[in-house]
Design a protein around this motif. Structure first.
Motif, PDB file in Angstrom:
ATOM      1  N   PRO A 134     -13.479  12.363  11.902  1.00  0.00           N
ATOM      2  CA  PRO A 134     -13.964  13.095  13.073  1.00  0.00           C
ATOM      3  C   PRO A 134     -15.490  13.062  13.204  1.00  0.00           C
ATOM      4  N   ALA A 135     -15.939  12.995  14.446  1.00  0.00           N
ATOM      5  CA  ALA A 135     -17.364  13.096  14.812  1.00  0.00           C
ATOM      6  C   ALA A 135     -18.252  12.147  14.025  1.00  0.00           C
ATOM      7  N   THR A 136     -17.887  10.867  13.977  1.00  0.00           N
ATOM      8  CA  THR A 136     -18.680   9.880  13.228  1.00  0.00           C
ATOM      9  C   THR A 136     -19.237   8.759  14.102  1.00  0.00           C
ATOM     10  N   VAL A 137     -18.837   8.683  15.355  1.00  0.00           N
ATOM     11  CA  VAL A 137     -19.179   7.547  16.203  1.00  0.00           C
ATOM     12  C   VAL A 137     -20.157   7.976  17.298  1.00  0.00           C
ATOM     13  N   ASP A 138     -21.209   7.173  17.481  1.00  0.00           N
ATOM     14  CA  ASP A 138     -22.213   7.440  18.516  1.00  0.00           C
ATOM     15  C   ASP A 138     -21.917   6.712  19.827  1.00  0.00           C
ATOM     16  N   VAL A 139     -21.457   5.452  19.712  1.00  0.00           N
ATOM     17  CA  VAL A 139     -21.223   4.611  20.883  1.00  0.00           C
ATOM     18  C   VAL A 139     -19.916   3.854  20.694  1.00  0.00           C
ATOM     19  N   CYS A 160     -15.593  10.581  18.122  1.00  0.00           N
ATOM     20  CA  CYS A 160     -16.953  10.499  18.651  1.00  0.00           C
ATOM     21  C   CYS A 160     -17.713  11.807  18.464  1.00  0.00           C
ATOM     22  N   LYS A 161     -18.988  11.665  18.207  1.00  0.00           N
ATOM     23  CA  LYS A 161     -19.869  12.837  18.137  1.00  0.00           C
ATOM     24  C   LYS A 161     -20.017  13.417  19.541  1.00  0.00           C
ATOM     25  N   PRO A 162     -20.384  14.702  19.634  1.00  0.00           N
ATOM     26  CA  PRO A 162     -20.674  15.246  20.966  1.00  0.00           C
ATOM     27  C   PRO A 162     -21.764  14.400  21.631  1.00  0.00           C
ATOM     28  N   ASP A 163     -21.612  14.137  22.894  1.00  0.00           N
ATOM     29  CA  ASP A 163     -22.528  13.326  23.695  1.00  0.00           C
ATOM     30  C   ASP A 163     -22.484  11.834  23.373  1.00  0.00           C
ATOM     31  N   ALA A 164     -21.508  11.386  22.567  1.00  0.00           N
ATOM     32  CA  ALA A 164     -21.350   9.951  22.330  1.00  0.00           C
ATOM     33  C   ALA A 164     -21.061   9.261  23.663  1.00  0.00           C
TER      34      ALA A 164
END
Length: 181
Positions: free
Chosen positions: A42-47, A71-75
């Protein structure tokens, strides 16, 4: 430069580094099963950059939800989706040029007779938009990459014979931001 241009420049730099064999922040994983949470956490990807893959997922709601979890928040999501004819034996150039929307002329029951893993899901732009919005993606935009002038909805199965389906769109770009992470 603006935020979008900075993101594009960063992606280009990382891709060039990866292609040249240098360390980059790109992480490419190939698996038989599609469990993005198990693959990335969880929450490890930026793009997320996807090219002609989303159209092959049977359950786009599940995929959109999994992407929102990994994806991270705002990814940022950038996805190129091919909406045209695919076949198990590769793209038929003749058929693609003559009738790229051929697969939309048949009822689901007939299309299912030729089902195989990864067959095109036949979703249209509004369906991708709804799935990503249900999964919490925001600032969602869909842009046509290629279009073809054609008679309104002539000859399509009734499931696709409405203006909402945007049958003139042959491929699209989906851009969105993860709202919840």
């Amino acid at each position: 430069p603006g935020e979008k241009q900075q993101a594009a420049d960063f992606l280009k730099q990382q891709l060039a580094a990866a292609k040249a064999g240098y360390p980059s922040r790109l992480n490419i994983i190939v698996r038989d099963e599609v469990d993005l949470v198990a693959a990335f956490g969880p929450a490890t990807v930026d793009v997320v950059f996807s090219q002609m893959a989303l159209e092959h997922f049977d359950d786009i709601d599940r995929m959109a939800t999994q992407l929102s979890v990994v994806c991270k928040p705002d990814a940022i999501l950038i996805a190129h989706v091919n909406l045209t004819l695919h076949s198990r034996w590769g793209h038929s150039r003749w058929m693609h040029e003559k009738d790229p929307n051929n697969m939309y002329r048949y009822p689901q029951s007939l299309y299912d007779l030729f089902e195989f893993r990864g067959i095109h899901n036949r979703l249209r732009p509004f369906q991708y938009q709804a799935a990503f919005e249900r999964a919490g993606w925001t600032n969602l935009s869909i842009y046509p990459i290629s279009q073809r002038k054609m008679p309104a909805v002539s000859g399509f199965h009734k499931q696709f014979a409405t203006a909402q389906n945007q049958m003139d769109y042959l491929s699209i770009m989906i851009c969105a931001r993860n709202g919840d992470g």
